[in-house]
Design an enzyme around this catalytic site. Structure first.
Site, PDB file in Angstrom:
ATOM      1  N   MET A   1       0.833  -1.167   0.000  1.00  0.00           N
ATOM      2  CA  MET A   1       0.000   0.000   0.000  1.00  0.00           C
ATOM      3  C   MET A   1       0.889   1.246   0.000  1.00  0.00           C
ATOM      4  O   MET A   1       1.268   1.742   1.047  1.00  0.00           O
ATOM      5  CB  MET A   1      -0.917  -0.009   1.221  1.00  0.00           C
ATOM      6  CG  MET A   1      -1.696   1.259   1.387  1.00  0.00           C
ATOM      7  SD  MET A   1      -2.911   1.220   2.685  1.00  0.00           S
ATOM      8  CE  MET A   1      -1.905   1.489   4.118  1.00  0.00           C
ATOM      9  N   PRO A   2       1.254   1.772  -1.166  1.00  0.00           N
ATOM     10  CA  PRO A   2       2.075   2.973  -1.219  1.00  0.00           C
ATOM     11  C   PRO A   2       1.307   4.202  -0.724  1.00  0.00           C
ATOM     12  O   PRO A   2       0.130   4.369  -1.020  1.00  0.00           O
ATOM     13  CB  PRO A   2       2.396   3.125  -2.703  1.00  0.00           C
ATOM     14  CG  PRO A   2       2.048   1.840  -3.337  1.00  0.00           C
ATOM     15  CD  PRO A   2       1.015   1.211  -2.480  1.00  0.00           C
ATOM     16  N   ILE A   3       2.015   5.040   0.020  1.00  0.00           N
ATOM     17  CA  ILE A   3       1.461   6.307   0.480  1.00  0.00           C
ATOM     18  C   ILE A   3       2.432   7.407   0.051  1.00  0.00           C
ATOM     19  O   ILE A   3       3.602   7.376   0.423  1.00  0.00           O
ATOM     20  CB  ILE A   3       1.274   6.338   2.008  1.00  0.00           C
ATOM     21  CG1 ILE A   3       0.344   5.222   2.444  1.00  0.00           C
ATOM     22  CG2 ILE A   3       0.761   7.710   2.459  1.00  0.00           C
ATOM     23  CD1 ILE A   3       0.265   5.039   3.950  1.00  0.00           C
TER      24      ILE A   3
ATOM     25  N   THR B   1      -2.398   5.672  -1.933  1.00  0.00           N
ATOM     26  CA  THR B   1      -2.918   6.818  -1.196  1.00  0.00           C
ATOM     27  C   THR B   1      -2.015   8.012  -1.457  1.00  0.00           C
ATOM     28  O   THR B   1      -0.791   7.892  -1.407  1.00  0.00           O
ATOM     29  CB  THR B   1      -2.946   6.518   0.315  1.00  0.00           C
ATOM     30  OG1 THR B   1      -3.796   5.398   0.548  1.00  0.00           O
ATOM     31  CG2 THR B   1      -3.440   7.714   1.121  1.00  0.00           C
TER      32      THR B   1
END
EC number: 5.3.2.-
Length: 64
Positions: free
Chosen positions: A1-3, A40
């Site tokens: 999940m890259p932010i 995100t």
């Protein structure tokens, strides 16, 4: 999940922010293959009084 967190000076329009998050999301998806739904992007608007370059507050700089 890259932010991805992006700090920008205040004053950008909502349309500019939409374009920015779309481009950043696409770049992350293309470069590391993360599914778009897992990416995100957080935009942090910074007041010009809280940012300086070369000892000069952004709020003190004259527009070009």
């Amino acid at each position: 999940m890259p932010i991805a967190t992006i700090k920008i000076l205040e004053g950008r329009t909502e349309e500019q922010k939409r374009a920015l998050v779309a481009e950043v999301t696409g770049a992350i998806h293309r470069t590391i293959g993360a599914p778009v739904e897992n990416i995100t992007v957080i935009i942090e608007d910074m007041p010009k009084t809280n940012y300086a370059v070369a000892g000069i507050l952004a709020s003190d700089k004259k527009p070009l």
